[in-house]
Design a protein around this motif. Structure first.
Motif, PDB file in Angstrom:
ATOM      1  N   GLN A 291       2.589  -5.661   1.342  1.00 45.62           N
ATOM      2  CA  GLN A 291       2.706  -4.983   2.336  1.00 45.62           C
ATOM      3  C   GLN A 291       3.146  -5.786   3.556  1.00 45.62           C
ATOM      4  OE1 GLN A 291       3.076  -1.423   2.766  1.00 45.62           O
ATOM      5  NE2 GLN A 291       2.669  -1.454   0.672  1.00 45.62           N
ATOM      6  N   LEU A 292       2.268  -7.021   3.878  1.00 42.39           N
ATOM      7  CA  LEU A 292       2.361  -7.947   4.648  1.00 42.39           C
ATOM      8  C   LEU A 292       3.639  -8.835   4.662  1.00 42.39           C
ATOM      9  CD1 LEU A 292      -1.302  -9.206   5.065  1.00 42.39           C
ATOM     10  CD2 LEU A 292       0.059  -7.630   6.501  1.00 42.39           C
TER      11      LEU A 292
ATOM     12  N   ASP B  50      -5.187   6.331  -6.692  1.00 42.54           N
ATOM     13  CA  ASP B  50      -5.091   5.083  -5.667  1.00 42.54           C
ATOM     14  C   ASP B  50      -6.056   4.085  -6.328  1.00 42.54           C
ATOM     15  OD1 ASP B  50      -3.671   6.598  -3.918  1.00 42.54           O
ATOM     16  OD2 ASP B  50      -5.434   7.702  -3.743  1.00 42.54           O
ATOM     17  N   PHE B  51      -7.266   4.317  -7.011  1.00 42.07           N
ATOM     18  CA  PHE B  51      -8.131   3.136  -7.082  1.00 42.07           C
ATOM     19  C   PHE B  51      -7.799   2.532  -8.446  1.00 42.07           C
ATOM     20  CE2 PHE B  51     -10.434   5.142  -3.594  1.00 42.07           C
ATOM     21  CZ  PHE B  51     -10.411   3.976  -2.958  1.00 42.07           C
TER      22      PHE B  51
ATOM     23  N   LYS C  61      -4.879   1.060  -8.680  1.00 43.02           N
ATOM     24  CA  LYS C  61      -4.026  -0.162  -8.297  1.00 43.02           C
ATOM     25  C   LYS C  61      -4.563  -1.400  -7.620  1.00 43.02           C
ATOM     26  CE  LYS C  61      -2.621   2.089  -4.290  1.00 43.02           C
ATOM     27  NZ  LYS C  61      -1.669   3.222  -3.493  1.00 43.02           N
ATOM     28  N   SER C  62      -4.117  -2.515  -7.642  1.00 45.24           N
ATOM     29  CA  SER C  62      -4.855  -3.653  -7.134  1.00 45.24           C
ATOM     30  C   SER C  62      -4.312  -3.558  -5.800  1.00 45.24           C
ATOM     31  CB  SER C  62      -4.087  -5.093  -7.680  1.00 45.24           C
ATOM     32  OG  SER C  62      -4.487  -6.048  -6.941  1.00 45.24           O
ATOM     33  N   ALA C  63      -5.814  -3.583  -4.900  1.00 42.20           N
ATOM     34  CA  ALA C  63      -5.861  -3.582  -3.268  1.00 42.20           C
ATOM     35  C   ALA C  63      -5.174  -4.729  -2.889  1.00 42.20           C
ATOM     36  CB  ALA C  63      -7.031  -3.184  -2.993  1.00 42.20           C
ATOM     37  N   SER C  64      -5.759  -5.852  -3.349  1.00 41.55           N
ATOM     38  CA  SER C  64      -5.331  -7.391  -2.694  1.00 41.55           C
ATOM     39  C   SER C  64      -3.725  -7.486  -2.844  1.00 41.55           C
ATOM     40  CB  SER C  64      -6.108  -8.464  -3.116  1.00 41.55           C
ATOM     41  OG  SER C  64      -5.935  -8.514  -4.646  1.00 41.55           O
ATOM     42  N   ALA C  65      -2.965  -7.147  -4.143  1.00 37.06           N
ATOM     43  CA  ALA C  65      -1.885  -7.368  -4.264  1.00 37.06           C
ATOM     44  C   ALA C  65      -1.008  -6.236  -3.530  1.00 37.06           C
ATOM     45  CB  ALA C  65      -1.659  -6.979  -5.807  1.00 37.06           C
ATOM     46  N   TRP C  66      -1.407  -5.117  -3.220  1.00 31.74           N
ATOM     47  CA  TRP C  66      -0.802  -4.206  -2.507  1.00 31.74           C
ATOM     48  C   TRP C  66      -0.794  -4.667  -1.209  1.00 31.74           C
ATOM     49  CZ3 TRP C  66      -2.204  -1.132   1.869  1.00 31.74           C
ATOM     50  CH2 TRP C  66      -1.228  -0.007   2.246  1.00 31.74           C
ATOM     51  N   LEU C  67      -1.912  -5.089  -0.354  1.00 30.58           N
ATOM     52  CA  LEU C  67      -2.120  -5.498   0.920  1.00 30.58           C
ATOM     53  C   LEU C  67      -0.925  -6.705   1.181  1.00 30.58           C
ATOM     54  CD1 LEU C  67      -3.319  -4.866   3.509  1.00 30.58           C
ATOM     55  CD2 LEU C  67      -5.246  -6.412   2.931  1.00 30.58           C
TER      56      LEU C  67
END
Ligand code: SF4
Lengths: 344, 211
Positions: free
Chosen positions: B207-208, B195-196, B198-204
């Protein structure tokens, strides 16, 4: 995955809790009423007149079991915990990050994103499940409008550069959301007007306040377990004695409590005669129904949900713990942003 | 970054963690990540060993169990399962460390590094050169001689330096998922190596946008 251990809620008044070998024993008037293996425990929440032996307390402290004392109405009183976990470096990074406005805003923003996203989910879910049954055109339109407005609030969160503007947006979203909350209640004797906290004066607010307290307790334990300082938040201001970070983290889960409360009401697991009114106008749950509802809450925490970031199905009770892990990993520089739990 | 006091010793047993995975070492050393099975078990074993500390003499060999070791210069410390002191013709004693391992000899050199680090402690403590020791594997019930040659000593020193570097910089190395390694790692649930990555900000953001 960390096994979901249990939180025991002790509500028996004048109960005496002590340790007998590896068991927790509950006695009333010297008579044993319950016996539970301690290793299964994660937390102990005591309501009202409950006394605990020092040995049991020490044992809990050593084993990372936190004991929380609430008054009979669920108001937080005190908490007993063992020596602070060894994670001083993480805590320090957390505090330093708290001083950095830009980073704090970024974290608070993602947490509120989670909250608004999940609030919208509550409405979407209702529309999805009940659209056909809604005869009143106005209610349907109200809900659809609220759904759209929440989407707009969500996008606007991204532009916020300060905590104040974030709070402003969150406030708007809350008005939209609680503005239609009454539409989600399908029992005539439960009427929701607006969110009232101190003290709650109607059954719906009393239920929300009660379960929000338990939610914050769970978030606090999760943060503590992960080695974070529950008192040092990013969105909520620091104030002595206030678990700011636990309150921050609770934000994204509040909509789950809301939906739980709605289902209790709509399925008539709670009825208006379960409440009593006090001279100051405040309203609380009576003893017996409170017990039943706590059991329902415990059951709910065993239900599984899909966690989109971890791409895994996990029990609801583990969510605060997983989110605390993501936050810790973010603070440690493992990922470029905190990601809230998105309810899908 | 925050500096930690550099003088804290590195435990001999942690060198193995580093050799298995540098992130695993950091998670345990820096983050006190609690692994119920391994960690508590380790603690208990250590405890038992300390309680069992003793020594015996048979002929020319004196045997010490659960011996506490340290090397002040390298700032490492730990406990040796067994150290035999072999008496030489001139009356001096040469320590001979023996480490007990469950299982069987492994492809990597983690066990040898740990043993060599013990030798480095014993050399400083006794002021003698130690040429060899042995690993005893429970599954094959045999002693494997280990020669402390230049190559092994070098690998051991490099490992100690690398561990210290992680402690001093307080930086946990990023996770790199390798099925073979990670699936056998007791920290996988806390580490989330997949999980860590991947890029969290891009993922979020994605999703939005989706809905
Ligand atoms: S899961 Fe993999 S990357 Fe993480 S600590 Fe273990 S071996 Fe290292």
């Amino acid at each position: 995955m960390r096994p979901l251990r249990n939180v025991i809620y002790v509500q028996t008044q004048n109960a005496w809790l002590h340790k007998d070998n590896e068991n927790l024993v509950l006695k009333v008037d010297k008579e044993t009423k319950a016996r539970v293996p301690i290793h299964k425990l994660q937390g102990l929440v005591c309501f009202g007149q409950v006394t605990i032996s020092p040995y049991l307390m020490a044992h809990c402290a050593e084993n990372g079991i936190t004991i929380t004392f609430l008054n009979m109405f669920g108001k937080y009183l005190a908490r007993v915990e063992g020596p602070a976990s060894g994670n001083v470096l993480l805590r320090r990074t957390q505090h330093i990050t708290g001083h950095n406005v830009e980073k704090s805003v970024a974290i608070a923003q993602t947490m509120l994103t989670g909250k608004l996203y999940n609030q919208r989910y509550v409405i979407r879910r209702y529309l999805r499940d009940h659209s056909e049954k809604i005869n009143d055109e106005k209610i349907l339109i109200d809900l659809q409008v609220a759904e759209k407005r929440l989407t707009r609030c969500l996008t606007q969160l991204t532009d916020c550069k300060t905590i104040d503007t974030l709070m402003g947006r969150e406030g708007e979203a809350a008005q939209v959301y609680f503005g239609v909350f009454n539409h989600l209640i399908r029992q005539a004797d439960f009427e929701f007007d607006s969110r009232r906290r101190r003290p709650p004066t109607d059954p719906v607010n009393a239920l929300l306040s009660f379960f929000y307290t338990l939610l914050t307790h769970d978030c606090r334990s999760a943060l503590e377990t992960t080695g974070l300082d529950p008192a040092s938040g990013f969105l909520h201001q620091l104030r002595s004695g206030r678990p700011s970070l636990a309150l921050d983290m609770a934000e994204e889960f509040r909509p789950m409590v809301d939906r739980f409360v709605l289902s209790l009401i709509n399925k008539r697991q709670v009825v208006s005669k379960d409440f009593e009114t006090w001279p100051n106008g405040s309203m609380t749950l009576k003893d017996e129904p409170r017990k039943t509802l706590l059991a329902a809450w415990q059951d709910r925490k065993q239900d599984n949900l899909f966690h989109p970031w971890f791409e895994e199905t996990v029990p609801i009770g583990l969510l605060p713990w997983l989110q605390a892990q993501i936050l810790a990993r973010f603070l440690r520089g493992d990922c470029d942003s905190y990601v809230p739990f998105l309810w899908k | 970054m925050i500096k930690q006091v550099a003088l804290e010793p590195i435990y001999l047993s942690r060198l193995q963690h580093y050799l298995y995975c540098s992130r695993q070492f950091a998670l345990i050393e820096l983050e006190n990540i609690w692994i119920e099975n391994q960690f508590t078990a380790e603690g208990q074993v250590l405890h038992q060993r300390v309680n069992q500390a003793d020594q015996q003499k048979r002929g020319a060999v004196r045997t010490a169990r659960a011996l506490r070791l340290a090397n002040a210069e390298l700032r490492i410390e730990g406990v040796a399962d067994v150290v035999e002191y072999h008496q030489q013709a001139d009356g001096t004693e040469i320590p001979f460390p023996i480490e007990y391992k469950r299982g069987k000899p492994k492809a990597h050199r983690a066990d040898e590094v740990q043993l060599c680090a013990q030798a480095l402690c014993l050399e400083e403590m006794h002021g003698v050169a130690i040429p060899e020791g042995a690993l005893f594997y429970g599954e094959v019930r045999r002693r494997h001689p280990v020669i402390f040659d230049a190559e092994l000593r070098n690998l051991t020193l490099q490992t100690i330096i690398a561990c210290r570097d992680i402690v001093q910089t307080n930086i946990t190395p990023h996770a790199i998922y390798q099925a073979r390694k990670c699936n056998g790692c007791s920290l996988i649930d806390q580490c989330h190596p997949k999980d860590f990555g991947k890029s969290a900000s891009a993922w979020l953001a994605a999703q939005l946008k989706k809905d």
